[in-house]
Structure formats: C-alpha cells, structure tokens
Design a protein around this motif. Structure first.
Motif, mmCIF file in Angstrom:
data_model
loop_
_atom_site.group_PDB
_atom_site.id
_atom_site.type_symbol
_atom_site.label_atom_id
_atom_site.label_comp_id
_atom_site.label_asym_id
_atom_site.label_seq_id
_atom_site.Cartn_x
_atom_site.Cartn_y
_atom_site.Cartn_z
ATOM 1 N N TYR A 200 0.797 -1.219 0.000
ATOM 2 C CA TYR A 200 0.000 0.000 0.000
ATOM 3 C C TYR A 200 0.838 1.282 0.000
ATOM 4 N N ARG A 201 2.131 1.196 -0.274
ATOM 5 C CA ARG A 201 2.964 2.392 -0.339
ATOM 6 C C ARG A 201 2.757 3.118 -1.675
ATOM 7 N N LEU A 202 3.201 4.371 -1.708
ATOM 8 C CA LEU A 202 3.044 5.180 -2.925
ATOM 9 C C LEU A 202 3.681 4.493 -4.125
ATOM 10 N N ALA A 203 4.890 3.992 -3.972
ATOM 11 C CA ALA A 203 5.555 3.316 -5.087
ATOM 12 C C ALA A 203 4.763 2.099 -5.549
ATOM 13 N N ASP A 204 4.169 1.371 -4.593
ATOM 14 C CA ASP A 204 3.342 0.217 -4.948
ATOM 15 C C ASP A 204 2.151 0.655 -5.785
ATOM 16 N N ILE B 152 -0.589 9.565 -7.592
ATOM 17 C CA ILE B 152 -0.405 8.236 -8.174
ATOM 18 C C ILE B 152 -0.528 8.304 -9.696
ATOM 19 N N ALA B 153 -1.513 9.045 -10.195
ATOM 20 C CA ALA B 153 -1.669 9.206 -11.639
ATOM 21 C C ALA B 153 -0.464 9.913 -12.244
ATOM 22 N N THR B 154 0.051 10.927 -11.555
ATOM 23 C CA THR B 154 1.218 11.641 -12.059
ATOM 24 C C THR B 154 2.425 10.714 -12.132
ATOM 25 N N PRO C 178 12.376 12.622 5.286
ATOM 26 C CA PRO C 178 13.154 11.648 4.501
ATOM 27 C C PRO C 178 13.192 10.262 5.115
ATOM 28 N N ARG C 179 12.832 10.124 6.371
ATOM 29 C CA ARG C 179 12.833 8.807 7.016
ATOM 30 C C ARG C 179 11.629 7.961 6.610
ATOM 31 N N HIS C 180 10.635 8.604 6.031
ATOM 32 C CA HIS C 180 9.410 7.875 5.676
ATOM 33 C C HIS C 180 9.651 7.010 4.434
ATOM 34 N N PRO C 181 9.101 5.794 4.378
ATOM 35 C CA PRO C 181 9.338 4.895 3.245
ATOM 36 C C PRO C 181 8.890 5.441 1.897
ATOM 37 N N SER C 182 7.907 6.353 1.875
ATOM 38 C CA SER C 182 7.410 6.868 0.598
ATOM 39 C C SER C 182 7.996 8.230 0.224
#
Length: 290
Positions: free
Chosen positions: A82-86, A114-116, A212-216
């Motif tokens: 459910y991450r942004l990259a996913d 996400i669309a961008t 910056p510590r956040h995974p997304s």
C-alpha cells in the motif's frame, strides 16, 4: 431508502494486478478514435466518487474508473502493498493489463499523485493528465485533523474501528453539503463497513511522507523531480478553492512548474470538488478533451 446502487448503475469488471483483483467500471464506446479516460480516486473514496462524471462522459468517451487495491470493491489484503511506489506501479500494470494507449489520466486527492507517477513511467500510454485537488510535492506540514489519525492506537481505533476519517470527510471535504444526501453517503460507505474493509483508508493516512525517514518520501521526491519533464503533455488543473487539505498552495506549485497547464478555479467548492460542482467539472473536462 432506495439502494445506493441506483446511483452507481455500472457493470463491474475485474483485472488481476500482482495477484489481487482490481475492480473497475468500463463504460462508453470502444472505437479506435474514441478518447479513453482513466479515473483514479483518492482517500477515503472509491470509484463511486466519479459516478456522475462516468454517466456524463461515457456518452462521448470510453470511461474507466478504478478501485485501487484495498479500496471500493477491489481486494483488501490486510498486509497488502500500500505504499506510494506500490500504487504507482500497480496503476501502471493496470494500464498495460488492459493494453490502454493515448489515455487521458485523471486523478483526485492522492489519486492525483499516483496518476502523475504513472504518467511519468508510462508516457507511451498517457496522452493527457488531469488533476483535481491533489499534490505531488514534499511537505513537512499536515492538517491536524489528519495528523491525529496517524497517532498510535488512537488512529487505527478511530479510522478503522469507527470509520471516523470517512465520516469526517462527509462534513469537512465538501462545501455544498446538501449534495451529500443519505443515499450518497451510503454509497461512499458501502465498501468500508468493517475494520478489515478499512485497511487502505488507514494505510493511505500512514503513507503521507513528512520526512526523509518515511518509506514513501523518496518516491514522492522522484515524482516531484519529474514534473518538469511533463511540460509538453496537455494538462488540466481543476481546484476547489475552499479545500483545507490540498489548499490553493498546491495549485500554485503546479502552476509554477507547469505554466502552460489549463486551470479551472472553483471558488465555492472544497476538497471533493466533484461533489460540490459536478456540472462545472464535467463540462470543463469535456471541453478540454474535445
């Protein structure tokens, strides 16, 4: 009360993306020269958000509205990706899975980021990009009404236990509250009736990258850095100017990067701009697509 499905009279479709079923609707003509619109919702909504637009646009275009993983009528794995990259990757696989090209991709809320991201990664498939009250920029600020939903223990209890995030949106995300009739509210709430069914609502809230510590954080930074490269892609920005979440500041950042983009400001609309001003949004997009 009449069933909410009368507001959403579309045939359900399904596509397996990375082992999970994505629900979507696919309405309108499928001729070679007919524009295809792909609509991407945010949080805490689902493809129901686009219902009026689907009905109107599908008289002229092929209109596909997705339910992202964990949302709407799609699969809701408890420990899903459910991450942004996913989500960017999954949307790209949805586009390739349906073999879509020359797509007009339209996103709202986090569906816009996400669309961008998908537009950056699939320029061979995306011809136009439309964004409604969204963001694709790093920020260390977050509205307190969202921040409290990220607190340990309290956040999950409120968001997943009480559905507080969605219930709050019914009053906070719209200006024209008379448009959110009991039937409309029932439609929004229908796929999110239990703790398990609200997993993605919580995951979206937790996935807001503030440092910056956040995974997304790195993925959002990548999308932000890529924005100038979309300068030659036709773009439309539609904004409810009373949005307290994705405020007009976000629109200004897009305009700074994309001075060539077409812009529609709607002064008396809030975050759920398509609920506050459906006719105006529908007409403006149709004029843009042609």
């Amino acid at each position: 009360m009449t069933d909410w499905r009368t507001l959403y009279p579309f045939e359900s479709q399904g596509l397996t993306v990375e082992g999970h079923r994505w629900h979507y609707v696919d309405e309108g003509p499928r001729l070679a020269d007919t524009p295809t619109l792909v609509l991407v919702h945010g949080n805490p909504t689902w493809s129901f958000y686009w219902r009026n637009a689907i009905t109107a646009w599908s008289t002229r275009y092929r209109v596909i509205a997705v339910d992202q993983l964990g949302c709407g009528l799609s699969d809701k794995p408890p420990d899903g990706p459910y991450r942004l990259a996913d989500r960017v990757r999954q949307l790209g696989k949805f586009l390739t899975g349906l073999q879509l090209r020359h797509v007009t991709l339209i996103g709202h809320d986090w569906g816009g980021a996400i669309a961008t991201g998908a537009a950056l990664e699939h320029r061979d498939r995306v011809a136009r990009l439309g964004l409604l009250n969204t963001g694709a920029f790093r920020s260390d600020k977050i509205p307190w009404r969202i921040a409290v939903c990220r607190w340990p223990i309290f956040g999950p209890l409120a968001v997943r236990g009480l559905n507080a995030f969605q219930i709050a949106a019914f009053s906070m995300a719209v200006e024209q509250r008379q448009n959110l009739t009991p039937l409309v509210r029932a439609g929004y709430a229908a796929p999110y009736g239990s703790w398990a069914e609200r997993v993605a609502i919580q995951r979206f809230v937790e996935d807001i990258p503030l440092s910056p510590r956040h995974p997304s954080y790195a993925k959002l930074a990548e999308i932000e850095a890529g924005l100038p490269s979309l300068g030659d892609m036709p773009k439309l920005l539609i904004w409810g100017m009373r949005d307290w979440c994705f405020t007009p500041w976000f629109l200004e950042q897009f305009e700074r990067v994309w001075p060539e983009a077409e812009v529609e400001r709607i002064a008396d609309a809030g975050h759920w701009v398509l609920e506050d001003a459906p006719d105006r949004v529908i007409r403006r997009v149709a004029h843009w697509v042609g």
